[in-house]
Design a protein around this motif. Structure first.
Motif, PDB file in Angstrom:
ATOM      1  N   GLY A  17      55.189  48.300  27.554  1.00 41.74           N
ATOM      2  CA  GLY A  17      55.967  47.217  28.150  1.00 41.74           C
ATOM      3  C   GLY A  17      57.278  47.696  28.728  1.00 41.74           C
ATOM      4  O   GLY A  17      57.610  48.883  28.696  1.00 41.74           O
ATOM      5  N   HIS A  70      57.677  41.771  29.861  1.00 40.55           N
ATOM      6  CA  HIS A  70      57.495  41.652  31.312  1.00 40.55           C
ATOM      7  C   HIS A  70      58.491  40.694  31.957  1.00 40.55           C
ATOM      8  O   HIS A  70      58.507  40.552  33.178  1.00 40.55           O
ATOM      9  CB  HIS A  70      56.060  41.223  31.633  1.00 40.55           C
ATOM     10  CG  HIS A  70      55.067  42.263  31.222  1.00 40.55           C
ATOM     11  ND1 HIS A  70      54.552  43.196  32.089  1.00 40.55           N
ATOM     12  CD2 HIS A  70      54.565  42.567  29.999  1.00 40.55           C
ATOM     13  CE1 HIS A  70      53.750  44.013  31.430  1.00 40.55           C
ATOM     14  NE2 HIS A  70      53.745  43.653  30.156  1.00 40.55           N
ATOM     15  N   ASP A  89      49.118  43.484  32.609  1.00 38.03           N
ATOM     16  CA  ASP A  89      48.372  43.770  31.384  1.00 38.03           C
ATOM     17  C   ASP A  89      46.987  43.171  31.550  1.00 38.03           C
ATOM     18  O   ASP A  89      46.843  42.073  32.082  1.00 38.03           O
ATOM     19  CB  ASP A  89      49.078  43.158  30.171  1.00 38.03           C
ATOM     20  CG  ASP A  89      50.380  43.882  29.846  1.00 38.03           C
ATOM     21  OD1 ASP A  89      50.663  44.913  30.490  1.00 38.03           O
ATOM     22  OD2 ASP A  89      51.112  43.408  28.959  1.00 38.03           O
TER      23      ASP A  89
HETATM   24 ZN   LIG Z   1      52.930  44.261  28.314  1.00 36.89          ZN
END
Ligand SMILES: [Zn+2]
Ligand SMILES: [Zn+2]
Length: 397
Positions: free
Chosen positions: A15, A79, A163
């Motif tokens: 991330g 995100h 993702d």
């Molecule tokens: Zn992620």
């Protein structure tokens, strides 16, 4: 056209991955998360230590000649967690479902980014930003409204996978955008590699649930037990919350949700959401499932250890979070076993390889992983051209 693609963050972490596409005065940035930023740390420090992407004009009073537009593939913190640090009004595009969720989280005070102007970009509807064309494709991840994002500059095609998983309820969505990309012979494919992060030893103990097998096991546990069942899911995983409620009803139980969860679910269109009623749960515990957030762990005191506890990817997620030891100690003291019943939003390694192979980009970049080099190696083995950029590196097209 000459497009500068700069890798700003999240190259070897799970991330916080941020890339920018710049041409002339137009700058597109996607995604906009942070990994871990203690609330008390000043923005300047987060910028200096690289927690925030090196875009000082977005986080300070530094001026820039660029017009920036931000794109968020889905509403997980890694995100979108940097939005709250914005110092200038900035357009932030996301899918309708992400925007709906963002709206209710803002109302609840969970999210607050006064300088983020949230705008909706519908799926598969190209929009122009300067000379760039941006298209969102619906994908499958454990966040409703998640997208893969395509950027075209008139000559080149770049894609951010977001993702993604292929053993979720909607593999057809992923196959659809992968087919389109394959046809287009894209230049650059940025592919997440979360499930490449772990060593073989970790994997042995890891039972991989899908969203579907999770529901099956949940139903079975409800049938096997005559006690109260407590679940700890994540409030942003709307589809799973809705499925849990349906499964519980099929097995003769009602899930009682806390105010926060109930508000989010109702705002996202989930029907017939029931809030916690302790009296009812104490009187007939075997008729109910209680959703419990770690912050309200001690609400469970009144059940005197007479409950089953299912950890379903809620907070605290794992041992790395100090609160996890606290949760474990509480359950130990109550002689309750912590049962893990979660499912990953991220594709299995072999699925990532198959996806990258199918897309067959001229260049694939692996990121959003603790071990992007492991994913890179697997992709090279099947003949793909893989590149591992360093933080801050720019590729010119
Ligand atoms: Zn992620
Ligand atoms: Zn995610």
């Amino acid at each position: 056209m000459s497009t500068q693609v700069q890798f700003l963050n999240g190259l070897n972490t799970i991330g916080g991955n941020v890339v920018s596409f710049t041409e002339g005065n137009t700058r597109l940035v996607m995604d906009f998360g942070v990994n871990f930023a203690p609330a008390e740390t000043p923005t300047g420090d987060l910028l200096a230590d690289g927690t925030l992407p090196a875009l000082p004009d977005l986080f300070t009073d530094v001026e820039s000649d660029k017009t920036t537009t931000i794109f968020v593939s889905h509403l997980h913190l890694d995100h979108m967690g940097a939005l709250k640090y914005l110092t200038k009004l900035t357009d932030v595009y996301m899918s309708q479902a992400s925007a709906d969720l963002y709206h209710v989280l803002t109302e609840l005070g969970t999210e607050s980014a006064p300088n983020a102007t949230i705008k909706v970009i519908p799926f598969e509807t190209p929009m122009m930003f300067g000379d760039f064309e941006v298209t969102f494709f619906e994908t499958d991840h454990d966040a409703r409204g998640a997208a893969a994002i395509r950027v075209r500059d008139g000559v080149h095609t770049f894609v951010h996978s977001g993702d993604v998983r292929l053993d979720g309820p909607h593999p057809e969505r992923v196959n659809h955008w992968a087919d389109i990309l394959r046809e287009a012979h894209i230049d650059l494919f940025l592919l997440e590699g979360t499930e490449f992060s772990f060593d073989a030893d970790d994997e042995k103990e890891h039972v991989r649930h899908t969203e579907m097998s999770l529901q099956q096991d949940f139903g079975q546990i409800l049938d096997e037990h005559h006690q109260l069942v407590v679940i700890n899911p994540y409030e942003r995983n709307i589809d799973r919350l809705e499925a849990l409620q349906n499964t519980a009803r099929l097995h003769g139980r009602e899930i009682l949700w806390d105010k926060q969860f109930a508000t989010i679910m109702r705002a996202m269109g989930v029907a017939d959401v029931k809030e916690i009623d302790w009296e009812a749960a104490l009187a007939r515990p075997h008729h109910y499932v209680i959703q419990n957030h770690f912050n309200q762990l001690h609400d469970l005191d009144q059940f005197d250890g007479q409950f089953v506890y299912l950890h379903m990817n809620g907070e605290p997620l794992g041992e790395y979070d100090p609160r996890f030891a606290e949760l474990q100690a509480y359950l130990d003291a109550n002689h309750v076993e912590l049962q893990r019943l979660g499912a990953s939003g991220h594709a299995k390694p072999e699925d990532l390889v198959a996806l990258a192979q199918h897309v067959n980009a001229q260049k694939t970049v692996t990121w959003h992983s603790f071990k992007p080099e492991k994913e890179a190696e697997a992709l090279r083995k099947v003949g793909l051209n893989v590149y591992l950029p360093t933080k801050g590196e720019t590729l010119a097209y």
